[in-house]
Each structure stands twice: as structure tokens, then as C-alpha cells.
Design an enzyme around this catalytic site. Structure first.
Site, PDB file in Angstrom:
ATOM      1  N   SER A  51       0.804  -1.222   0.000  1.00 29.16           N
ATOM      2  CA  SER A  51       0.000   0.000   0.000  1.00 29.16           C
ATOM      3  C   SER A  51       0.835   1.269   0.000  1.00 29.16           C
ATOM      4  O   SER A  51       0.303   2.365  -0.202  1.00 29.16           O
ATOM      5  CB  SER A  51      -0.906   0.017   1.234  1.00 29.16           C
ATOM      6  OG  SER A  51      -0.133  -0.004   2.419  1.00 29.16           O
ATOM      7  N   LYS A  53       2.761   1.902   2.782  1.00 23.93           N
ATOM      8  CA  LYS A  53       2.851   2.268   4.203  1.00 23.93           C
ATOM      9  C   LYS A  53       4.298   2.368   4.684  1.00 23.93           C
ATOM     10  O   LYS A  53       4.633   3.264   5.468  1.00 23.93           O
ATOM     11  CB  LYS A  53       2.057   1.289   5.062  1.00 23.93           C
ATOM     12  CG  LYS A  53       2.515  -0.154   5.004  1.00 23.93           C
ATOM     13  CD  LYS A  53       1.567  -1.063   5.768  1.00 23.93           C
ATOM     14  CE  LYS A  53       2.047  -2.514   5.742  1.00 23.93           C
ATOM     15  NZ  LYS A  53       2.069  -3.057   4.352  1.00 23.93           N
ATOM     16  N   ALA A  72      14.165  -4.298  12.240  1.00 24.56           N
ATOM     17  CA  ALA A  72      13.722  -5.221  11.193  1.00 24.56           C
ATOM     18  C   ALA A  72      13.215  -6.499  11.836  1.00 24.56           C
ATOM     19  O   ALA A  72      13.952  -7.178  12.555  1.00 24.56           O
ATOM     20  CB  ALA A  72      14.871  -5.520  10.239  1.00 24.56           C
ATOM     21  N   HIS A  88      13.486  -3.130   0.135  1.00 21.56           N
ATOM     22  CA  HIS A  88      13.227  -2.204   1.237  1.00 21.56           C
ATOM     23  C   HIS A  88      14.495  -1.436   1.622  1.00 21.56           C
ATOM     24  O   HIS A  88      14.444  -0.233   1.891  1.00 21.56           O
ATOM     25  CB  HIS A  88      12.685  -2.959   2.450  1.00 21.56           C
ATOM     26  CG  HIS A  88      11.200  -3.119   2.441  1.00 21.56           C
ATOM     27  ND1 HIS A  88      10.367  -2.298   3.148  1.00 21.56           N
ATOM     28  CD2 HIS A  88      10.395  -4.003   1.802  1.00 21.56           C
ATOM     29  CE1 HIS A  88       9.109  -2.659   2.958  1.00 21.56           C
ATOM     30  NE2 HIS A  88       9.097  -3.693   2.137  1.00 21.56           N
TER      31      HIS A  88
END
Length: 210
Positions: A51, A53, A72, A88
Site C-alpha cells: 500500500s 505504508k 527489522a 526495502h
């Protein structure tokens, strides 16, 4: 001589800074001030899968200008997760101190300083780890909430909203969905700022975005 003010407010996706540029008619001098954002002590960022986020939460953290800690919670057990972690890491860029904490978050939260900010990404993966390990979920949830409240640093938690889909067809998935819903409710009750991210767009559910 009077001053002429020119305001250049730019929404920088990586730094979220406002640049104020002041000109004088007499000298033509130029002064630039970068203003960092003040964030709530505890912020919860919710959203569905993919999404946006995590990217939004990272921007919030960077905007504070504080030293950044990345907690993490994922366990890299296969190539798919390895690729996801790599994406990421690339997305958030440098300037982060990463702490691997797939199960125990209390020590890392307690060790953070008051001049730092912690991004916990994500609570859903942390919950899944404990569920699959057969640990006591209410006990682990209570310990997490206590650790967040006691943390000297500002904390931003990313978590998945999983209650908008159909009822899962297996008991394990249904158990996870229920546990995730309870965790999100508890986190949101304690957070000063709660934001839902859908299609990359933030909607404030509680508090006020800076």
C-alpha cells in the site's frame, strides 16, 4: 529598504523539508533555512499489502532529522523474502542503523536514545514469527506495548490492516487475522498519531499529521 520574502515549500519525498528563501532588495542576499518536522512520540502507520505504508513511514522518520534506527522483524528464510528485504533497503537509502529483531524488541527499544527515532517495520511480521513459534501472543503483545511506552526515543510502528478481505479458509490464517486485529487496536489506542495508507495516500485516523 523593505524586504521581499519568497517562500518555497517543497514536498521532498526523501527529506520532507520546507525551504524558506529570503531575498533583500538592497543586497540580493539569499538565506535558506531547512525546518525539520516534529512528530508524535508514538505513531502507528497502517495499510494493506503493497500500500506504500513503509515508504510513508520512512518519510515521516526522515523528516524529523533525528538519528534513525530501523527495527527489522522479518526472517530471511527464502529467496522471495531476500528480494523483498533488498528492495526495502534500497528504498529507504542510507543513514539508518539496522537492528535485526524478529522476536525480542524490548532490548532494542530500551537502548534507543531520546535524540533518536525508531522505525519498527513491521508489527505484522513480528506477530507472525511468534504465532508460528507457538509463543503466547497476549503475553508478547503486552510486553511490546510496555516496551514502546517506556522507549526513550520517538517510535513509528508499521502494521498491516488485514480485516478488509474475506474470511480466510484455514484456521491458522483466521487465528493470525484475529490476533493482528487485536494488536492493531491496542497499538492505535496508545498511539498519538495513527495514519492509514491506501494506494500510497495517507489518511489520518487519529491525531494530526505534521
Amino acid at each position: 529598504m523593505p524586504l521581499r520574502f519568497s517562500l518555497n515549500a517543497r514536498a521532498d519525498r526523501r527529506a520532507c523539508l520546507c525551504a524558506f528563501v529570503v531575498y533583500t532588495q538592497e543586497t540580493g542576499g539569499r538565506f535558506t533555512t531547512e525546518v525539520t518536522i516534529l512528530l508524535a512520540k508514538f505513531t502507528l502507520v497502517l495499510g494493506g499489502a503493497a500500500s506504500g505504508k513503509s515508504a510513508f513511514a520512512e518519510e515521516l522518520v526522515v523528516s524529523t532529522g533525528k538519528s534513525r534506527i530501523y527495527l527489522a522483524t522479518s526472517q530471511v528464510l527464502d529467496d522471495e523474502m531476500r528480494d523483498k528485504v533488498r528492495r526495502h533497503v534500497s528504498q529507504r537509502g542510507g543513514g539508518w542503523r539496522t537492528v535485526e529483531a524478529p522476536f525480542e524488541l524490548s532490548d532494542a527499544l530500551a537502548a534507543a536514545g531520546s535524540d533518536e527515532i525508531v522505525l519498527l517495520d513491521c508489527a505484522s511480521m513480528w506477530l507472525s514469527n511468534h504465532l508460528l513459534a507457538g509463543n503466547d501472543l497476549p503475553d508478547r503483545q503486552a510486553a511490546l506495548l510496555e516496551a514502546i511506552e517506556a522507549c526513550p526515543a520517538d517510535v513509528v510502528v508499521v502494521s498491516n490492516e488485514v480485516g478488509h478481505g474475506i474470511v480466510p479458509d484455514n484456521a491458522l490464517a483466521r487465528r493470525f487475522r484475529e490476533a493482528q486485529g487485536r494488536l492493531n487496536i491496542a497499538l492505535a489506542a496508545r498511539a498519538e498519531l495513527v495514519v492509514m495508507v491506501t494506494a500510497g495516500l495517507p489518511m489520518t485516523l487519529k491525531g494530526t499529521l505534521p
